[in-house]
Design a protein around this motif. Structure first.
Motif, PDB file in Angstrom:
ATOM      1  N   GLN A 275       1.019  -1.159  -0.111  1.00  0.00           N
ATOM      2  CA  GLN A 275      -0.118  -0.133   0.159  1.00  0.00           C
ATOM      3  C   GLN A 275       0.794   1.164  -0.085  1.00  0.00           C
ATOM      4  O   GLN A 275       1.950   1.153   0.352  1.00  0.00           O
ATOM      5  CB  GLN A 275      -0.731   0.122   1.143  1.00  0.00           C
ATOM      6  N   THR A 282      -5.855   0.840  -0.787  1.00  0.00           N
ATOM      7  CA  THR A 282      -5.772   0.099  -2.206  1.00  0.00           C
ATOM      8  C   THR A 282      -4.474  -0.640  -2.377  1.00  0.00           C
ATOM      9  O   THR A 282      -3.307  -0.215  -2.085  1.00  0.00           O
ATOM     10  CB  THR A 282      -5.749   1.058  -3.485  1.00  0.00           C
ATOM     11  N   ARG A 283      -4.586  -1.995  -2.639  1.00  0.00           N
ATOM     12  CA  ARG A 283      -3.450  -2.863  -2.883  1.00  0.00           C
ATOM     13  C   ARG A 283      -3.007  -2.691  -4.223  1.00  0.00           C
ATOM     14  O   ARG A 283      -3.635  -2.672  -4.946  1.00  0.00           O
ATOM     15  CB  ARG A 283      -4.024  -4.046  -2.361  1.00  0.00           C
TER      16      ARG A 283
END
Lengths: 378, 378
Positions: A275, A282-283
Motif C-alpha cells: 500500500q 488500495t493494494r
C-alpha cells in the motif's frame, strides 16, 4: 469459453520458471477449423506477427493455411515452416526495396501497397507481381483501433492500381483493416462497400480486380463476451452479397489474435503486494511480467486479460496491477482497478489467460535486465 | 550542444546496416566528469537500465562510478564490468526474494524498499543489509513523469524504516525520484524538504539516517534547451543547505539518461514517403526504426528527438513520422508533425541524435520479425 484444461494440466505437471507463456496447438487448430467452417470460400492468411513460434507455423502449414508476413524475416519463418511461396503475402505496405527483392527471390509474388512510391519499388524489384491496394477505413468498435498509418483514400487507390498496371504489375484487389479486437459485426460493411465501388471504377478503367483482403480484426475472448467466428462469417458474407450482388469476389482474411490469443496462458508470480499509505487501502499488486515483458497491449488499459489465482473463490478487492520494472509506465491496470482475492500473497502463482497473441513479440529485449518472455508450445 | 563530430566521422567511415545505434564513450566520460565537478560530494550511481552496454559499464568502473541495478541480471552486468559489490545498489523496490538472495550472495548490501513486505524479504534473504526507503513525490516539470508506482508516503516511510531496524537491517536513508527528463531546477526541493523532516522524525525514534538518494531525472538535450549539470548541482545543494542546515547528509544520484543520452546517435533509413490522398498533402515519412525498434519514448510524443538528414539546408515541410512495423500505434510524431526537407527521398539516411539512453533496452524482441536495435560503442 475456451477449454484450457490441457494447458492447466501442463502447468500442474511442469514446474516452469516464471514468467512463461504456454500455447496449446489443439486450440490453435480448433480456431483454424472454426474459420474454415465459418468462411469456407475464404483463404486464411495467418498474421505471423501475432505469434511466430515455429510449432504454430508448422501446424498451420499442415492445416492448409496461408501466411501474412510483415517483413522479410517473417517470410523466411513461413518458408522454414514449410509454407509454399505462393501461400505467403507481404501485407505490410512499408517495405525496404532490398526486402521486396529478397522476398521476390524466395518466390513471393503478392504484395500490399498504398502509394505510388511502393508500386515503383515493387515494379523494379519484384516485376510482374500481384498487388493489393490498401484503403483507409474507420475502426469504430475496435478495442485496439488502428490509426491512419496504413492505406490511402479510395480515389488515390484507383490511381495507385492504375500505376501498378502501367508498370507491369497485376492489380489484384483491395485490402483494408477494420481495427484489432473488433467486436462490431458490421465493421466490415463500409469497407466492403468502398471495395465494391472500387471494383466498378477499376473495371471502367479496364482493370479487373479479383480479390478483397478483409484483413484481421477478429477478436479473442478476454473478459468481455465476443461474437462467434460463425457470426463474423455470416455478417461479412451478407455484406459481400449486398454490395457485390452475384459477383462476390475471392476473399482472404488475416487473423492473428483470433488464431492464437485464446490458445495461450502466461504463468506469472506475485512479486510484491503493498500500500502507498495507511490512509489509502488500495493494494498494489506487482507481477513478474508487465508492459515491457510482453503485456504491451495493456497500454491505456486497452486489453483487459482474465486472471486466475489459487484463491479465486475468496473475497476480492480492487487492486492496481503493475509490472516488475523500474519504469513508472509499467502499470497494467490502474484507471479501472482489477478485483483480486484478499488472500492473495507474495509468491503466489497468477495465470494470465488468452495471452497467446502479441506477447512474446512485444516483449522488450531485456529492459531492466529482465529476459524476453519465454514460450513453450504443446 | 554536444560535439558529435567523432560519431559522424565514424558513420562516414563505416557503412553500417540500419537501424544502428553508435555510442561515443568520450561523451559518456565527459558527462560523468560534469556530474563529478557539479556535485563533488555526491556519489554517482549510474542507472544501468538506460544503456547496459558492457563498454559503457567498464568505462564508468574505470572512472570510479557506482551503479544502480534494476534486477539481478543488472547486478551481474555491473560485476562483470569490474564494479565492486559495495558500489552496486538495488534501487528497484520490487524484487523477487530469490533475486534479493542472489544479489546478497554476490555481495550486494544496499536495497531500496517502499513497504513492509519488501523489508521482510530483505531481512530474510539479505540479513543485515542497508536499506533506503523510497518516498512518493510529485513530478511537475518532467517530460517523462513518473506515476505513483514507486514509493510510499512519509508517514509510512517512518514506519517502514522502523520495521527494518527491528528486523536487523540498517535504515540508511531516503530515496525518491522527481521524474525523468526533469527540466525544472526546483523539482528536487520539495522531496528534499520531506527527506529532512523524515531525518528528524527518525532521529526522534532513535534511527540515525545518513544518506539521501536524490534519484535520477537529470535530462539530456533533445530539441529544447536544458539547464547545465552545474545548474542542477547548485539548485540541489542550495535546497539541501536550506532544509538540512549545517547537517547536510551524504547524497547519491542515479543518472541514466543524462549519462548516455547525448552520447548516442541512431542511423536509420527512409523506407517510404507517401500521402494518404491527393487532397491531403501531408507527407508520411516511414523510417526503418519506430516505437517497437527502440524509440518507445516517443509514446504520446513525450520525447522529441533531433533528426539530421543530408538535406537540412533545403526547404522543410511538416511530416508525420512513423516506424516500419504493421502496428498502427507505431507512429512517432503526428500530433505535432516534424519539419523535414521537401527534398528528402526514399533510401536517404536519417540520423536520430541523443538516442544513447532507453533505446536498445526498450526495443522489442523481434516484433514483426525486425531485429532488436544493434549497437556499437566507440
Amino acid at each position: 469459453m475456451t477449454n484450457h484444461a490441457r494447458l492447466y494440466k501442463y502447468f500442474s505437471q511442469n514446474d516452469l520458471p516464471t514468467p512463461c507463456l504456454v500455447v496449446d496447438t489443439e486450440i490453435v487448430a480448433e480456431n483454424y477449423n472454426n474459420f474454415k467452417r465459418a468462411m469456407p470460400e475464404t483463404a486464411i492468411f495467418y498474421a505471423i506477427k501475432a505469434n511466430p513460434a515455429p510449432e504454430i507455423l508448422r501446424l498451420l502449414v499442415r492445416l492448409g493455411s496461408s501466411f501474412d508476413a510483415a517483413s522479410l524475416t517473417e517470410v523466411k519463418m513461413a518458408l522454414e515452416a514449410g509454407a509454399s511461396p505462393h501461400k505467403i503475402s507481404c501485407g505490410n505496405t512499408i517495405k525496404k526495396e532490398s526486402d521486396i527483392k529478397g522476398a521476390f527471390e524466395l518466390g513471393i509474388k503478392t504484395f500490399a501497397v498504398d502509394c505510388f512510391a511502393e508500386v515503383e519499388k515493387i515494379a523494379r524489384s519484384a516485376p510482374g507481381s500481384t498487388v493489393f491496394c490498401r484503403i483507409l477505413t474507420d475502426n469504430k468498435g475496435a478495442d485496439w483501433p488502428l490509426s491512419r498509418k496504413f492505406g490511402c483514400d479510395a480515389k488515390m487507390a484507383l490511381a495507385v492500381l492504375n500505376h501498378a498496371r502501367k508498370l507491369g504489375l497485376i492489380p489484384n484487389g483491395i485490402s483494408f483493416h477494420v481495427g484489432s479486437q473488433q467486436t462490431n459485426l458490421t465493421a466490415w460493411d463500409h469497407a466492403i462497400e468502398q471495395s465494391a465501388n472500387l471494383f466498378k471504377e477499376c473495371e471502367a478503367c479496364g482493370i479487373e480486380l479479383k480479390s478483397v483482403n478483409l484483413g484481421g480484426g477478429f477478436p479473442t475472448e478476454y473478459v468481455k463476451n465476443i461474437p462467434t467466428t460463425k457470426d463474423y462469417g455470416t455478417a461479412i458474407f451478407k455484406s459481400l452479397r449486398h454490395h457485390f450482388g452475384n459477383r462476390v469476389p475471392e476473399t482472404m482474411i488475416e487473423p492473428g489474435r483470433a488464431m492464437v490469443g485464446n490458445a495461450g496462458i502466461i504463468k506469472s508470480e506475485i512479486v510484491l503486494i503493498s500500500q502507498k499509505s495507511e490512509s489509502e487501502p488500495t493494494r498494489w499488486v506487482y507481477l513478474d511480467i508487465g508492459k515491457f515483458g510482453g503485456l504491451a497491449e495493456t497500454m491505456d488499459e486497452a486489453i483487459r486479460y482474465p486472471f486466475k489465482t489459487p484463491h479465486d473463490d475468496d473475497e476480492k478487492t480492487p487492486c492496481i496491477i503493475a509490472g516488475p520494472t523500474c519504469d513508472s509506465m509499467d502499470i497494467l491496470y490502474e484507471k479501472t482497478p482489477y478485483p483480486l482475492p484478499v488472500s492473495l500473497t507474495i509468491g503466489d502463482e497468477l495465470f494470465i489467460e488468452n495471452t497467446g497473441a502479441y506477447t512474446t513479440t512485444y516483449a522488450s529485449n531485456g529492459f531492466n535486465g529482465f529476459e524476453p518472455l519465454q514460450q513453450r508450445v504443446i
